[in-house]
Design a protein around this motif. Structure first.
Motif, PDB file in Angstrom:
ATOM      1  N   VAL A 127      44.898  31.864  52.672  1.00 58.71           N
ATOM      2  CA  VAL A 127      44.705  30.416  52.524  1.00 58.71           C
ATOM      3  C   VAL A 127      43.517  30.130  51.612  1.00 58.71           C
ATOM      4  N   ASP A 128      42.402  30.830  51.848  1.00 57.77           N
ATOM      5  CA  ASP A 128      41.211  30.624  51.023  1.00 57.77           C
ATOM      6  C   ASP A 128      41.467  31.004  49.567  1.00 57.77           C
ATOM      7  N   MET A 129      42.209  32.076  49.353  1.00 62.28           N
ATOM      8  CA  MET A 129      42.498  32.523  47.987  1.00 62.28           C
ATOM      9  C   MET A 129      43.384  31.513  47.258  1.00 62.28           C
ATOM     10  N   VAL A 130      44.353  30.978  47.958  1.00 66.42           N
ATOM     11  CA  VAL A 130      45.235  29.975  47.343  1.00 66.42           C
ATOM     12  C   VAL A 130      44.449  28.714  47.001  1.00 66.42           C
ATOM     13  N   ARG A 131      43.546  28.329  47.872  1.00 66.09           N
ATOM     14  CA  ARG A 131      42.744  27.130  47.604  1.00 66.09           C
ATOM     15  C   ARG A 131      41.782  27.341  46.432  1.00 66.09           C
ATOM     16  N   GLU A 132      41.444  28.575  46.155  1.00 70.01           N
ATOM     17  CA  GLU A 132      40.542  28.894  45.040  1.00 70.01           C
ATOM     18  C   GLU A 132      41.264  28.928  43.696  1.00 70.01           C
ATOM     19  N   LEU A 133      42.585  28.962  43.715  1.00 72.70           N
ATOM     20  CA  LEU A 133      43.336  29.154  42.483  1.00 72.70           C
ATOM     21  C   LEU A 133      42.999  28.147  41.395  1.00 72.70           C
ATOM     22  N   HIS A 134      42.850  26.887  41.784  1.00 72.95           N
ATOM     23  CA  HIS A 134      42.679  25.854  40.762  1.00 72.95           C
ATOM     24  C   HIS A 134      41.353  25.977  40.022  1.00 72.95           C
ATOM     25  N   THR A 135      40.393  26.717  40.619  1.00 69.25           N
ATOM     26  CA  THR A 135      39.097  26.884  39.958  1.00 69.25           C
ATOM     27  C   THR A 135      39.114  28.026  38.951  1.00 69.25           C
ATOM     28  N   LEU A 136      40.015  29.006  39.187  1.00 73.43           N
ATOM     29  CA  LEU A 136      40.104  30.208  38.340  1.00 73.43           C
ATOM     30  C   LEU A 136      38.758  30.922  38.230  1.00 73.43           C
ATOM     31  N   ARG A 137      37.989  30.898  39.309  1.00 80.26           N
ATOM     32  CA  ARG A 137      36.700  31.591  39.327  1.00 80.26           C
ATOM     33  C   ARG A 137      36.915  33.020  39.818  1.00 80.26           C
ATOM     34  N   LEU A 138      36.512  33.974  39.005  1.00 83.96           N
ATOM     35  CA  LEU A 138      36.804  35.374  39.295  1.00 83.96           C
ATOM     36  C   LEU A 138      35.978  35.921  40.462  1.00 83.96           C
ATOM     37  N   GLU A 139      34.691  35.628  40.505  1.00 86.10           N
ATOM     38  CA  GLU A 139      33.827  36.233  41.518  1.00 86.10           C
ATOM     39  C   GLU A 139      34.222  35.843  42.944  1.00 86.10           C
ATOM     40  N   PRO A 140      34.418  34.539  43.234  1.00 90.59           N
ATOM     41  CA  PRO A 140      34.857  34.190  44.596  1.00 90.59           C
ATOM     42  C   PRO A 140      36.193  34.819  44.953  1.00 90.59           C
ATOM     43  N   MET A 141      37.114  34.876  43.977  1.00 95.62           N
ATOM     44  CA  MET A 141      38.416  35.453  44.256  1.00 95.62           C
ATOM     45  C   MET A 141      38.310  36.956  44.500  1.00 95.62           C
ATOM     46  N   LYS A 142      37.450  37.626  43.744  1.00 91.90           N
ATOM     47  CA  LYS A 142      37.250  39.061  43.951  1.00 91.90           C
ATOM     48  C   LYS A 142      36.680  39.328  45.335  1.00 91.90           C
ATOM     49  N   SER A 143      35.744  38.493  45.760  1.00 91.58           N
ATOM     50  CA  SER A 143      35.151  38.654  47.083  1.00 91.58           C
ATOM     51  C   SER A 143      36.211  38.488  48.181  1.00 91.58           C
ATOM     52  N   LEU A 144      37.071  37.506  48.018  1.00 88.68           N
ATOM     53  CA  LEU A 144      38.137  37.291  48.997  1.00 88.68           C
ATOM     54  C   LEU A 144      39.140  38.439  48.975  1.00 88.68           C
ATOM     55  N   ASN A 145      39.432  38.943  47.790  1.00 85.94           N
ATOM     56  CA  ASN A 145      40.361  40.068  47.674  1.00 85.94           C
ATOM     57  C   ASN A 145      39.793  41.314  48.356  1.00 85.94           C
ATOM     58  N   ASP A 146      38.506  41.541  48.180  1.00 84.43           N
ATOM     59  CA  ASP A 146      37.857  42.676  48.843  1.00 84.43           C
ATOM     60  C   ASP A 146      37.903  42.495  50.363  1.00 84.43           C
ATOM     61  N   ARG A 147      37.680  41.287  50.810  1.00 83.28           N
ATOM     62  CA  ARG A 147      37.713  41.017  52.251  1.00 83.28           C
ATOM     63  C   ARG A 147      39.114  41.257  52.813  1.00 83.28           C
ATOM     64  N   LEU A 148      40.113  40.858  52.076  1.00 81.08           N
ATOM     65  CA  LEU A 148      41.492  41.061  52.517  1.00 81.08           C
ATOM     66  C   LEU A 148      41.815  42.551  52.580  1.00 81.08           C
ATOM     67  N   ARG A 149      41.303  43.313  51.631  1.00 80.64           N
ATOM     68  CA  ARG A 149      41.531  44.760  51.627  1.00 80.64           C
ATOM     69  C   ARG A 149      40.902  45.409  52.860  1.00 80.64           C
ATOM     70  N   VAL A 150      39.708  44.961  53.230  1.00 83.46           N
ATOM     71  CA  VAL A 150      39.028  45.506  54.406  1.00 83.46           C
ATOM     72  C   VAL A 150      39.834  45.192  55.671  1.00 83.46           C
ATOM     73  N   ILE A 151      40.324  43.972  55.770  1.00 82.57           N
ATOM     74  CA  ILE A 151      41.135  43.595  56.927  1.00 82.57           C
ATOM     75  C   ILE A 151      42.387  44.457  56.999  1.00 82.57           C
ATOM     76  N   GLU A 152      43.011  44.679  55.864  1.00 80.45           N
ATOM     77  CA  GLU A 152      44.219  45.506  55.825  1.00 80.45           C
ATOM     78  C   GLU A 152      43.912  46.925  56.305  1.00 80.45           C
ATOM     79  N   MET A 153      42.795  47.479  55.875  1.00 77.88           N
ATOM     80  CA  MET A 153      42.425  48.842  56.277  1.00 77.88           C
ATOM     81  C   MET A 153      42.165  48.905  57.780  1.00 77.88           C
ATOM     82  N   GLU A 154      41.489  47.900  58.319  1.00 75.27           N
ATOM     83  CA  GLU A 154      41.214  47.875  59.755  1.00 75.27           C
ATOM     84  C   GLU A 154      42.509  47.704  60.540  1.00 75.27           C
ATOM     85  N   ALA A 155      43.397  46.852  60.051  1.00 77.13           N
ATOM     86  CA  ALA A 155      44.685  46.653  60.713  1.00 77.13           C
ATOM     87  C   ALA A 155      45.494  47.944  60.707  1.00 77.13           C
TER      88      ALA A 155
END
Length: 208
Positions: A127-155
């Motif tokens: 949800v957060d990543m989709v809401r960030e789309l309109h800004t096209l800001r790389l750093e916030p999106m990268k941070s969210l992508n990293d967070r999602l990867r960590v969640i996936e690994m823990e899951a």
């Protein structure tokens, strides 16, 4: 020649529809987590059907907007890919919930809630990543992508622990088959969140 204002104006409908699709997917994961935490209650499928309906409506509108729009905020293939990825999340969640409602009496010794909590977290990041789309800001999106990867690994780690129950020797063949099916559905649901996040991240990579 089109101005940037015109281009961004054309994109608003897609961003709104993606937000609706992501919210519907997230709501389905919240409903699943609540179901698995309250195992003594009779499961209700209504929240899942409602989320799937909202997702279906958003998906249909995205497809129609692609037909109607001459200008899109990013490549049409990426819009289709993100719409498809979001659509698959509540579909997989409802699949789990539907089977759980039928087999709950045979799953009394298995606690799926911690895994469902990870799924809910993953969908929340989407949800957060989709809401960030309109800004096209790389750093916030990268941070969210990293967070999602960590969640996936823990899951993945938690689901691996569940697999130990399958091979513990304490289950009969029918119980082993049943648990394996549920583990795979849960794992696929988390994978669907990861796929949606990857698409969103790649969109920003290509357009930032």
């Amino acid at each position: 020649m089109f101005s940037l204002q015109t281009i961004f104006g054309q994109g608003k409908q897609f961003y709104a529809l993606f937000n609706e699709a992501a919210d519907a997917a997230y709501d389905s994961t919240k409903a699943l987590h609540a179901m698995l935490k309250e195992r003594e209650r009779q499961p209700s499928m209504e929240p899942f059907k409602h989320a799937r309906q909202r997702e279906r409506v958003a998906s249909d509108k995205i497809s129609q907007a692609l037909v109607d729009s001459f200008i899109t905020p990013f490549e049409r293939e990426d819009i289709e890919a993100l719409g498809s990825a979001l659509y698959k999340i509540p579909k997989q969640v409802e699949r789990f919930a539907d089977r759980y409602a039928l087999a709950q009496h045979r799953l009394t010794g298995i606690d799926f809630a911690p895994r469902a909590a990870m799924l809910e977290q993953a969908a929340g990041v989407v949800v957060d990543m989709v809401r960030e789309l309109h800004t096209l800001r790389l750093e916030p999106m990268k941070s969210l992508n990293d967070r999602l990867r960590v969640i996936e690994m823990e899951a993945d780690r938690l689901i691996l622990e569940l697999h130990r129950d399958i091979y513990s020797g304490n289950l009969d063949a029918g119980e082993m088959f049943l648990l394996k099916e549920f583990f795979e559905i849960m794992e696929k649901a988390i994978d669907r969140c990861r796929e949606a996040g990857v698409v969103a991240y790649e969109i920003v990579l290509k357009n930032s």
